[in-house]
Design a protein around this motif. Structure first.
Motif, short mmCIF file in Angstrom:
data_model
loop_
_atom_site.label_atom_id
_atom_site.label_comp_id
_atom_site.label_asym_id
_atom_site.label_seq_id
_atom_site.Cartn_x
_atom_site.Cartn_y
_atom_site.Cartn_z
N THR A 82 0.85 -1.18 0.00
CA THR A 82 0.00 0.00 0.00
C THR A 82 0.89 1.24 0.00
O THR A 82 2.08 1.16 0.29
CB THR A 82 -0.87 0.04 1.27
OG1 THR A 82 0.02 0.07 2.40
CG2 THR A 82 -1.76 -1.16 1.37
N GLN A 83 0.27 2.36 -0.33
CA GLN A 83 1.00 3.64 -0.28
C GLN A 83 1.66 3.82 1.08
O GLN A 83 2.81 4.21 1.19
CB GLN A 83 0.02 4.81 -0.50
CG GLN A 83 -0.29 5.06 -1.95
CD GLN A 83 0.93 5.57 -2.71
OE1 GLN A 83 1.76 6.29 -2.15
NE2 GLN A 83 1.05 5.20 -3.96
N ARG A 84 0.87 3.50 2.11
CA ARG A 84 1.34 3.68 3.49
C ARG A 84 2.62 2.89 3.74
O ARG A 84 3.59 3.40 4.28
CB ARG A 84 0.24 3.13 4.39
CG ARG A 84 -0.11 3.98 5.57
CD ARG A 84 -1.11 3.19 6.42
NE ARG A 84 -0.91 3.54 7.83
CZ ARG A 84 -1.39 4.66 8.34
NH1 ARG A 84 -2.05 5.51 7.58
NH2 ARG A 84 -1.19 4.92 9.62
N GLN A 85 2.59 1.63 3.31
CA GLN A 85 3.77 0.78 3.51
C GLN A 85 4.97 1.34 2.76
O GLN A 85 6.09 1.36 3.27
CB GLN A 85 3.48 -0.64 3.04
CG GLN A 85 2.59 -1.42 3.99
CD GLN A 85 2.15 -2.74 3.39
OE1 GLN A 85 1.74 -2.80 2.23
NE2 GLN A 85 2.25 -3.80 4.18
N GLN A 86 4.72 1.80 1.52
CA GLN A 86 5.83 2.33 0.73
C GLN A 86 6.45 3.55 1.39
O GLN A 86 7.66 3.69 1.45
CB GLN A 86 5.33 2.73 -0.66
CG GLN A 86 5.05 1.56 -1.55
CD GLN A 86 4.76 2.02 -2.96
OE1 GLN A 86 5.45 2.86 -3.51
NE2 GLN A 86 3.71 1.47 -3.54
N VAL A 87 5.57 4.43 1.90
CA VAL A 87 6.08 5.63 2.56
C VAL A 87 6.89 5.23 3.79
O VAL A 87 7.98 5.77 4.05
CB VAL A 87 4.92 6.57 2.95
CG1 VAL A 87 5.41 7.69 3.84
CG2 VAL A 87 4.28 7.12 1.69
N LEU A 88 6.38 4.24 4.51
CA LEU A 88 7.08 3.79 5.71
C LEU A 88 8.47 3.25 5.36
O LEU A 88 9.47 3.63 5.97
CB LEU A 88 6.26 2.71 6.43
CG LEU A 88 6.88 2.19 7.72
CD1 LEU A 88 6.83 3.26 8.80
CD2 LEU A 88 6.17 0.91 8.20
N VAL A 89 8.52 2.41 4.34
CA VAL A 89 9.81 1.87 3.92
C VAL A 89 10.73 2.99 3.46
O VAL A 89 11.92 3.02 3.78
CB VAL A 89 9.62 0.81 2.80
CG1 VAL A 89 10.96 0.40 2.21
CG2 VAL A 89 8.89 -0.39 3.34
N GLY A 90 10.17 3.95 2.73
CA GLY A 90 10.95 5.10 2.27
C GLY A 90 11.56 5.85 3.45
O GLY A 90 12.74 6.17 3.46
N ARG A 91 10.71 6.11 4.47
CA ARG A 91 11.20 6.85 5.64
C ARG A 91 12.29 6.07 6.35
O ARG A 91 13.31 6.62 6.75
CB ARG A 91 10.04 7.09 6.62
CG ARG A 91 9.00 8.04 6.11
CD ARG A 91 8.73 9.16 7.11
NE ARG A 91 8.07 10.27 6.45
CZ ARG A 91 6.75 10.48 6.49
NH1 ARG A 91 5.98 9.68 7.19
NH2 ARG A 91 6.23 11.50 5.85
N LEU A 92 12.03 4.76 6.53
CA LEU A 92 13.02 3.93 7.22
C LEU A 92 14.34 3.95 6.47
O LEU A 92 15.41 4.01 7.08
CB LEU A 92 12.51 2.50 7.36
CG LEU A 92 11.45 2.28 8.44
CD1 LEU A 92 10.99 0.83 8.44
CD2 LEU A 92 11.98 2.68 9.81
N SER A 93 14.25 3.92 5.13
CA SER A 93 15.53 3.87 4.41
C SER A 93 16.25 5.22 4.49
O SER A 93 17.47 5.26 4.45
CB SER A 93 15.34 3.39 2.96
OG SER A 93 14.30 4.05 2.35
N ILE A 94 15.50 6.31 4.62
CA ILE A 94 16.17 7.60 4.83
C ILE A 94 16.90 7.59 6.18
O ILE A 94 18.06 8.01 6.28
CB ILE A 94 15.15 8.76 4.77
CG1 ILE A 94 14.76 9.01 3.32
CG2 ILE A 94 15.75 10.03 5.39
CD1 ILE A 94 13.78 10.11 3.12
N VAL A 95 16.21 7.08 7.19
CA VAL A 95 16.86 7.02 8.52
C VAL A 95 18.08 6.11 8.47
O VAL A 95 19.15 6.45 9.00
CB VAL A 95 15.85 6.51 9.58
CG1 VAL A 95 16.54 6.32 10.92
CG2 VAL A 95 14.71 7.50 9.72
#
Lengths: 150, 572
Positions: free
Chosen positions: B407-420
């Protein structure tokens, strides 16, 4: 797709060059690019031939501008490190630090103008976007269509 | 993320975690300490970028992603310039010239001349292809998720390695502006680096949504303004030059010592060529550079804006050697001899631009503006890199390969985690960086040159390049890049130190060997395996047709229309 036929006939035509009575431009108009093999070393159409000539000439000159001075300095250090009268730069330093970026820039201008001329020759018109957005999107952002494309 | 950071920590072992003594990693001669006016300038500048982002936000969503109708040649050229100017250009290049003279010029040439190659071989064709991220292009051109994944991992690695240099720049300049905050256990440099990386991640979360071309134009104007004003005033105050320091520093060169002016005293001819080669072809393989050609109206404008971009970039690149010359002379007369023992440290070199303005006796606020420009360049670049890196992970690997139903939500979460994760990795590895800024960044260029450039080039110019060729080529490229990196110990583990490799395949210029080998592998494997499908070939052909193409269409769309629903037999 009759992949090979168009290509072959096109190729045969090219060997006859001018006497067929048809110009590059006319032949170019009949070409369907989805049938033309793409290979940098074997340009398949008149347009690509003209364009490739410019590209490869540019690339050759570029390689000389970029790697030439430093190579010359390696081969003839005494000659290349002479100071330039007036500016005071050692020759190698000037050719590398200023000739390199400056040369690449001049070549870029040369290339884009050459390419514009080729486009003109073949009557290629670039799509102009409808004159709509510039003023309205930047001056009153809230009023525009945001994400809608047209 | 924790797992990643942990793995990185254990990889580093105890060696690097031993924290620096205070004196180390401090640029000698730099007047370190809290300075209120420069601090305000930095904050104001970041605020201005964010404000411009907010102001142009709406214009941006339509401009950047749909049509780019309002971006002109000159403007897009400035955006290219601002996209390009990182701490490596702003600080690192003058540093390398100051530290290693003529060898440093390989960076001036390498970071400008590549644009011509990009212009003639890739810009317009890439724009016609319609995909503008490296993993997207590679995944679609070679019909392979594995190729997409390798490209995504490479993009992530490029972001990480590139960011190391930026973090180092932030730490050193931050130290000048704010002084040592005295965080227990961290040296002044380390503390500033950590603080600014955290600020960057915060900035990223705001600016990531705004990344507008207008903001980039503003950034360019401010950066180049700070750089040029600093240079002209330094040259004038130091009695070196009047109005055109870019040409007037020539006189100074013969007065500086041999290390500065003579060719090949610091590095051999081979290393010079290898470095310039890697940087040039790295430029053509950098994912975030190609994006800019998508924002213009048509191909003709893509070409012209590439040329304008080179012009705007050259302004800085013709000035940096002058900074280096002034800085080296001032340093030698006011601090200590720049060469010999001890000589100028790599840290002092990395702030030579700031140091030059300070030693020339410019007022603190003016030095502050120049310093602020360096920080702005670093922060903006890291933000861009991290976005590219995290979208490679969240979009190209996670959503495309691991979890297609994400889902969009999951993608955003993965995106944020990879930034961190990227941020944490960068901080860890920047605590004790293994090389000066520009050298660190050049490792990313070697990577882009070896793994991505051959795929872009062959993918667009030889239709018979196929999936097997691409996979073999890219894997070979990754291995070829990793070997010298490990050999020289740039991953914070003990170097292997094989001398032959260090001489002939230095990490800083590994592209000279890597690029031809990858080309050869890709071509040979493509020749001995089946040709790519006709659809793929037609996509490549469409990239070379001179017929104008609507900007919202990709080559794949055109091919699909022709073969499927479109009026197929209608060709002449």
């Amino acid at each position: 797709m009759p992949d090979n036929t168009t290509h072959e006939s096109e190729r045969k035509e090219r060997t006859v060059v001018t006497d067929g009575g048809r110009s590059d431009v006319e032949r170019e108009k009949e070409i369907d690019y989805l049938n033309v093999e793409i290979n940098l070393l074997k340009p398949g159409t008149p347009f690509m031939r003209d364009h490739n000539r410019v590209i490869l000439t540019g690339f050759f000159l570029w390689a000389i501008i970029v790697f030439g001075p430093v190579t010359a300095t390696r081969l003839a250090p005494d000659l290349m490190t002479q100071p330039i009268p007036g500016l005071g730069f050692p020759l190698h330093y000037f050719l590398i630090a200023i000739g390199g970026p400056g040369g690449a820039l001049l070549l870029s201008v040369w290339y884009v103008r050459k390419r514009d001329k080729i486009d003109e020759k073949y009557g290629i018109e670039q799509v102009q976007a409808p004159e709509t957005t510039r003023t309205d999107t930047s001056s009153e952002p809230a009023a525009t269509d945001g994400g809608v494309d047209r | 993320m924790n797992g990643l950071a942990f793995a990185a920590l254990s990889l580093i072992g105890d060696a690097a975690v031993v924290l620096q003594a205070d004196e180390e990693l401090l640029p000698e001669g730099l007047n370190i300490g809290f300075k209120p006016v420069p601090a305000i300038i930095v904050i104001a500048m970041m605020g201005l970028f964010l404000a411009a982002g907010v102001f142009y936000k709406v214009a941006d969503t339509s401009d950047m992603w749909v049509a780019g109708r309002s971006i002109g040649n000159v403007e897009n050229g400035m955006a290219i310039g601002s996209n390009w100017m990182s701490a490596a250009s702003y600080l690192g290049m003058a540093a390398l010239i100051a530290l290693s003279g003529v060898y440093g010029l390989a960076f001036v040439v390498g970071w400008t001349a590549g644009y011509f190659v990009l212009l003639i071989f890739l810009a317009a064709q890439m724009r016609r292809f319609g995909k503008y991220t490296a993993p997207d292009f590679i995944g679609d051109r070679f019909n392979s998720d594995a190729a997409r994944a390798i490209a995504a991992v490479t993009t992530f690695l490029i972001g990480f390695v590139y960011a190391l240099g930026q973090a180092r720049g932030m730490g050193l300049v931050g130290l000048y502006i704010l002084g040592d905050p005295g965080i227990p256990g961290l040296s002044g440099y380390q503390a500033m680096m950590v603080i600014f990386m955290i600020i960057t991640i915060a900035y990223l979360s705001l600016s990531g949504m705004l990344g507008a071309t207008k903001t980039m134009v503003l950034q360019y104007v401010i950066l180049i303004g700070a750089f040029l004003i600093g240079l002209v005033v330094t040259g004038y105050a130091g009695g070196y030059s009047t109005i055109l320091p870019q040409l007037e520093y020539g006189m100074l060169i013969s007065e500086l010592s041999a290390e500065f002016s003579e060719p090949f005293v610091n590095q051999s001819y081979y290393v010079w060529i290898a470095t310039a080669f890697s940087l040039i072809f790295g430029t053509c393989g950098l994912p975030h550079v190609l994006v800019r050609f998508y924002t213009v109206e048509n191909e003709r404008m893509a070409r012209w804006s590439c040329t304008w971009g080179l012009f705007f970039i050259s302004l800085l690149y013709l000035s940096a050697p002058a900074y280096a010359a002034f800085g080296t002379d001032l340093y030698s007369s006011e601090v200590q001899p720049a060469y010999g023992d001890p000589g100028m440290s790599a840290e002092a070199g990395d702030v030579i631009v700031v140091l030059a303005t300070q030693l020339a006796g410019l007022p603190t606020w003016l030095v502050g503006i120049v310093a602020a420009g360096g920080i702005a360049a670093a922060v903006a670049t890291v933000a861009g890199l991290f976005i590219a890196g995290s979208s490679a992970i969240s979009h190209d690997i996670y959503a495309n390969i691991i979890n297609p139903d994400a889902t969009q939500r999951q993608q955003v979460l993965v995106g944020r985690l990879s930034i961190v994760a990227l941020g944490a990795l960068t901080i860890l590895f920047s605590l004790d960086p293994s090389a000066p800024i520009a050298a660190l960044v050049s490792f990313a260029f070697s990577l882009a040159a070896t793994v991505l450039f051959p795929m872009f080039f062959l993918g667009l110019w030889w239709e018979k390049t196929n999936r097997q060729g691409a996979l073999a080529g890219m894997s070979t490229g990754l291995i070829l890049w990793l070997i010298p990196m490990f050999n020289e110990g740039h991953f914070q583990i003990a170097p292997l130190g094989i001398e032959f490799l260090e001489t002939w395949m230095p990490a800083i210029g590994s592209g000279l060997i890597g690029v031809p080998v990858v080309f050869a592998v890709t071509i040979v494997v493509s020749l001995v395996t089946p040709e790519p499908p006709l659809q793929t070939k037609q996509m490549v052909r469409q990239c070379h047709s001179p017929d104008p193409m609507p900007k919202d269409k990709t080559a794949a769309d055109v091919v699909r229309e022709r073969n499927g629903n479109g009026p197929t037999p209608a060709d002449d």
